[in-house]
Write a protein that holds these residues in place. Structure first.
Motif, mmCIF file in Angstrom:
data_model
loop_
_atom_site.group_PDB
_atom_site.id
_atom_site.type_symbol
_atom_site.label_atom_id
_atom_site.label_comp_id
_atom_site.label_asym_id
_atom_site.label_seq_id
_atom_site.Cartn_x
_atom_site.Cartn_y
_atom_site.Cartn_z
ATOM 1 N N THR A 155 1.725 8.958 -46.662
ATOM 2 C CA THR A 155 0.333 8.589 -46.425
ATOM 3 C C THR A 155 0.100 7.085 -46.453
ATOM 4 O O THR A 155 -0.898 6.611 -45.934
ATOM 5 C CB THR A 155 -0.596 9.236 -47.471
ATOM 6 N N ARG A 156 1.007 6.334 -47.055
ATOM 7 C CA ARG A 156 0.799 4.896 -47.181
ATOM 8 C C ARG A 156 1.320 4.166 -45.953
ATOM 9 O O ARG A 156 2.352 4.523 -45.380
ATOM 10 C CB ARG A 156 1.480 4.373 -48.440
ATOM 11 N N HIS A 157 0.597 3.137 -45.555
ATOM 12 C CA HIS A 157 0.923 2.372 -44.349
ATOM 13 C C HIS A 157 2.393 1.943 -44.323
ATOM 14 O O HIS A 157 3.110 2.210 -43.365
ATOM 15 C CB HIS A 157 -0.010 1.151 -44.258
ATOM 16 N N VAL A 182 5.396 3.078 -41.696
ATOM 17 C CA VAL A 182 6.060 2.102 -40.820
ATOM 18 C C VAL A 182 7.572 2.201 -41.001
ATOM 19 O O VAL A 182 8.332 2.279 -40.028
ATOM 20 C CB VAL A 182 5.556 0.667 -41.101
ATOM 21 N N ASN A 207 4.088 -0.590 -36.755
ATOM 22 C CA ASN A 207 2.912 -1.093 -37.456
ATOM 23 C C ASN A 207 1.640 -0.821 -36.654
ATOM 24 O O ASN A 207 0.626 -0.391 -37.208
ATOM 25 C CB ASN A 207 3.088 -2.594 -37.716
ATOM 26 N N VAL A 209 0.787 3.004 -36.762
ATOM 27 C CA VAL A 209 0.288 3.420 -38.075
ATOM 28 C C VAL A 209 -1.109 2.866 -38.317
ATOM 29 O O VAL A 209 -2.010 3.597 -38.739
ATOM 30 C CB VAL A 209 1.262 2.983 -39.197
ATOM 31 N N ALA A 210 -1.314 1.592 -38.021
ATOM 32 C CA ALA A 210 -2.621 0.979 -38.252
ATOM 33 C C ALA A 210 -3.704 1.702 -37.445
ATOM 34 O O ALA A 210 -4.780 2.007 -37.963
ATOM 35 C CB ALA A 210 -2.591 -0.504 -37.878
ATOM 36 N N THR A 220 -3.639 4.774 -36.169
ATOM 37 C CA THR A 220 -3.802 6.169 -36.591
ATOM 38 C C THR A 220 -4.561 6.254 -37.912
ATOM 39 O O THR A 220 -5.478 7.069 -38.052
ATOM 40 C CB THR A 220 -2.422 6.858 -36.714
ATOM 41 N N LEU A 221 -4.207 5.423 -38.884
ATOM 42 C CA LEU A 221 -4.881 5.466 -40.176
ATOM 43 C C LEU A 221 -6.339 5.024 -40.069
ATOM 44 O O LEU A 221 -7.186 5.485 -40.828
ATOM 45 C CB LEU A 221 -4.138 4.606 -41.211
#
Length: 69
Positions: free
Chosen positions: A38-40, A44, A59, A62-63, A65-66
């Motif tokens: 769950t953490r960025h 990555v 990166n 992920v950025a 999507t989150l």
């Protein structure tokens, strides 16, 4: 005439991600969402090690999507 449709931020990487890795962005985002991570930073690293993405591409995915959550 200037275009107001210039994509900025993480999404600006999407065309090159699709071209380089041969998967649509929706598929990458689904992978990220279905991951137990769950953490960025963890996500990555996971994309880089398990799926061979470069740091910038991982990166950006992920950025983006989150940020939807």
């Amino acid at each position: 005439m200037t275009s107001g449709n210039t994509v900025k931020g993480p999404a600006s990487y999407f065309p090159s991600i699709e071209q380089k890795y041969g998967r649509p962005i929706a598929e990458w985002k689904e992978l990220i969402r279905s991951s137990p991570l769950t953490r960025h930073g963890e996500l990555v690293t996971w994309l880089k090690t398990e799926h061979g993405l470069g740091h910038g591409h991982a990166n950006a995915l992920v950025a983006h999507t989150l940020a939807e959550k």
